[in-house]
Scaffold this active site. Sequence first.
Site, mmCIF file in Angstrom:
data_model
loop_
_atom_site.group_PDB
_atom_site.id
_atom_site.type_symbol
_atom_site.label_atom_id
_atom_site.label_comp_id
_atom_site.label_asym_id
_atom_site.label_seq_id
_atom_site.Cartn_x
_atom_site.Cartn_y
_atom_site.Cartn_z
ATOM 1 N N ASP A 69 0.875 -1.164 0.000
ATOM 2 C CA ASP A 69 0.000 0.000 0.000
ATOM 3 C C ASP A 69 0.917 1.220 0.000
ATOM 4 O O ASP A 69 1.925 1.245 0.706
ATOM 5 C CB ASP A 69 -0.916 0.018 1.224
ATOM 6 C CG ASP A 69 -2.066 0.988 1.007
ATOM 7 O OD1 ASP A 69 -2.761 0.880 -0.023
ATOM 8 O OD2 ASP A 69 -2.259 1.882 1.845
ATOM 9 N N SER A 70 0.593 2.200 -0.833
ATOM 10 C CA SER A 70 1.522 3.311 -0.991
ATOM 11 C C SER A 70 0.782 4.620 -1.178
ATOM 12 O O SER A 70 -0.442 4.640 -1.372
ATOM 13 C CB SER A 70 2.433 3.047 -2.194
ATOM 14 O OG SER A 70 1.662 2.756 -3.337
ATOM 15 N N LYS A 172 14.008 4.841 -11.497
ATOM 16 C CA LYS A 172 12.979 4.787 -10.456
ATOM 17 C C LYS A 172 13.066 3.478 -9.664
ATOM 18 O O LYS A 172 12.926 3.474 -8.440
ATOM 19 C CB LYS A 172 11.588 4.939 -11.086
ATOM 20 C CG LYS A 172 10.501 5.098 -10.038
ATOM 21 C CD LYS A 172 9.126 5.261 -10.604
ATOM 22 C CE LYS A 172 8.110 5.135 -9.489
ATOM 23 N NZ LYS A 172 6.739 4.978 -9.970
ATOM 24 N N HIS A 177 10.500 4.624 -3.253
ATOM 25 C CA HIS A 177 9.965 4.113 -1.989
ATOM 26 C C HIS A 177 9.734 2.603 -2.075
ATOM 27 O O HIS A 177 10.105 1.851 -1.186
ATOM 28 C CB HIS A 177 8.668 4.857 -1.682
ATOM 29 C CG HIS A 177 7.715 4.963 -2.855
ATOM 30 N ND1 HIS A 177 8.131 5.353 -4.106
ATOM 31 C CD2 HIS A 177 6.384 4.695 -2.987
ATOM 32 C CE1 HIS A 177 7.100 5.340 -4.940
ATOM 33 N NE2 HIS A 177 6.032 4.940 -4.279
#
Length: 208
Positions: A69-70, A172, A177
């Site tokens: 989940d981001s 990326k 993250h």
Amino acid sequence: MKIVLASGNANKYKEMKEALAPAGIELLFGKELIPELDVEETGSTYAENSLLKARAWAEAAGMSALADDSGLEVEALGGLPGINSARIVSGSDADRTGWLLGELKGRENRNARFVACLTVVFTGSAQPLSVTGYCGGKIAEEPRGDSGFGYDPVFIPDGYDKSFAELGAEIKEKISHRAKALAALRQLFMRFNRTESKGGVQIFRAGK
Ligand code: IMP
């Protein structure tokens, strides 16, 4: 070890499968395994939402499950859009980046960070495992580039002067993250060859 990915996103699947393969994990694509399963994200944190998804998938598939989940947190907006990044306004990704640029119009503070939480729910009695990765940066004045998805065209990661959408997947996938959380998870699996739970505590063992 086989783990099902609790997601219907083919790009995430490819990235995660490649990242976890060196740790001996065979990642299966959830969408292929159980196409009809859809889990509502009713939690109030990334960790709660990823745990909800991983639990539901582990139960439905009868095997260990990984969920992510981001979201994007913008300092001047008190952390918004946060866990609601995908649905802060209805419409397309372009509508949401448009909303964000509107909210930040005329503001000097453009600091932001992406957050990704990965949670694994194991079969048997082992406790779930959760890791969170962050990527700091700034929100651009206007969208730039066309690679990626979501807020990529307006997010300029620290140390760069281009947006994620201009930098492309190769860079990326090294600094994002999600990449950081994946690297931590891979290291955990590689360093510790067994997980189990005793008295509610997750135990990691180094060596055989
Ligand atoms: P979810 O974790 O798939 O629910 O994604 C949450 C939302 O956060 C996405 O729909 C995007 O809007 C945003 N988001 C998360 N990670 C990224 C990223 O790497 N690039 C751009 N947007 C992202």
